[in-house]
Design an enzyme around this catalytic site. Structure first.
Site, PDB file in Angstrom:
ATOM      1  N   LYS A   1     -58.972 -40.379  97.604  1.00  0.00           N
ATOM      2  CA  LYS A   1     -60.093 -40.920  98.364  1.00  0.00           C
ATOM      3  C   LYS A   1     -60.828 -42.044  97.632  1.00  0.00           C
ATOM      4  CE  LYS A   1     -60.931 -37.101 101.524  1.00  0.00           C
ATOM      5  NZ  LYS A   1     -61.845 -36.056 102.017  1.00  0.00           N
TER       6      LYS A   1
ATOM      7  N   ARG B   1     -56.637 -29.521  99.010  1.00  0.00           N
ATOM      8  CA  ARG B   1     -55.892 -30.261 100.044  1.00  0.00           C
ATOM      9  C   ARG B   1     -55.420 -31.569  99.420  1.00  0.00           C
ATOM     10  NH1 ARG B   1     -56.805 -34.034 104.119  1.00  0.00           N
ATOM     11  NH2 ARG B   1     -55.685 -33.615 106.078  1.00  0.00           N
TER      12      ARG B   1
END
Length: 256
Positions: free
Chosen positions: A202, A237
């Protein structure tokens, strides 16, 4: 939890697995690398993402879901639409992953009716296109914790068998908010539900490392996720399953 994005526009791997055969091969690869759960999503929820019509999301998701279910590992479906969730659960999906935090009572009812756990994620508004405009908090940890606690209680009260909490890193949050959540993650873990963390590739990792290309943010991602495990995370995740499995094996050996 291995990520399988069946989208043309996800921030890191958009377009790579639109073909069902390529998606199935990627699923097999992640299982071989040690994925415990596969998380399938057919609508990008990156900041500013446009929504996908229900029928298009089903067209992308359902054939791959049906094939992946044969691999023998639990499969999570990442969707915010009750219509998509219902068909996925009918096919046999094991976990419902709702980035809008089960705000829609139909999602809670579905998880209860099918007897599957549900991931409750924090996002300040239930629309990825607008969420970054709402990245304003007095105390981000307290506000995220309060939202997750309320949504978890509502889900359990209508019969959802178990909830998993996700602080929603990057969803309506700036770097400072993500760092605060990581540093104080135990305050959310203490709510007593399994805690899922997803920082894989991210922007936060890119901002901290200076790495601009998302697929090259593996090392920073692993570091952040190991820190999250120390703070109470129980599910990660990730895009890069093998890197995380190896790092966790070493960390667990040292902690034993």
């Amino acid at each position: 939890m291995g990520i399988l994005n069946l989208t043309p526009d996800s921030f890191s791997d958009g377009g790579l697995y639109l073909d069902p055969e390529k998606a199935l091969n990627r699923a097999r690869e992640m299982v071989a690398e040690g994925a415990d759960i596969l998380d399938l999503g057919a609508e990008s929820t990156r900041p500013g993402a446009e929504g996908v019509p229900v029928e298009e999301e089903k067209r992308r998701l359902l054939p791959v879901l049906e094939a992946v279910l044969s691999l023998g590992v639990p499969v999570s479906v990442d969707t915010r639409k009750a219509e998509v969730a219902e068909e996925a659960l009918r096919l046999g999906a094991h976990l419902l992953n709702d980035v809008t935090g089960l705000r829609d009572e139909r999602m809670r009812a579905l998880a209860a009716r099918f007897g599957v756990p549900a991931v409750v994620m924090h996002m300040p508004v239930p629309d990825p296109k607008r969420m970054m405009a709402h990245a304003q908090y007095k105390d981000v940890v307290a506000e995220v914790k309060g939202f997750l606690k309320t949504q978890a209680e509502e889900a359990l009260n209508v019969g959802v068998p178990q909830v998993v909490l996700d602080p929603g890193f990057g969803f309506g949050k700036l770097l400072e908010h993500n760092l605060a959540l990581l540093r104080r993650l135990e305050e959310i873990a203490c709510l007593g539900h399994p805690l899922l963390v997803g920082l894989s590739r991210k922007r936060t990792i890119g901002e901290l490392t200076g790495v601009e290309i998302p697929k090259d943010r593996v090392f920073g991602t692993v570091a952040a996720h190991l820190y999250a495990v120390q703070k109470g995370a129980r599910l990660l995740r990730v895009h890069d399953v093998r890197a995380h499995k190896e790092a966790l094996r070493v960390w667990e050996a040292l902690e034993a």
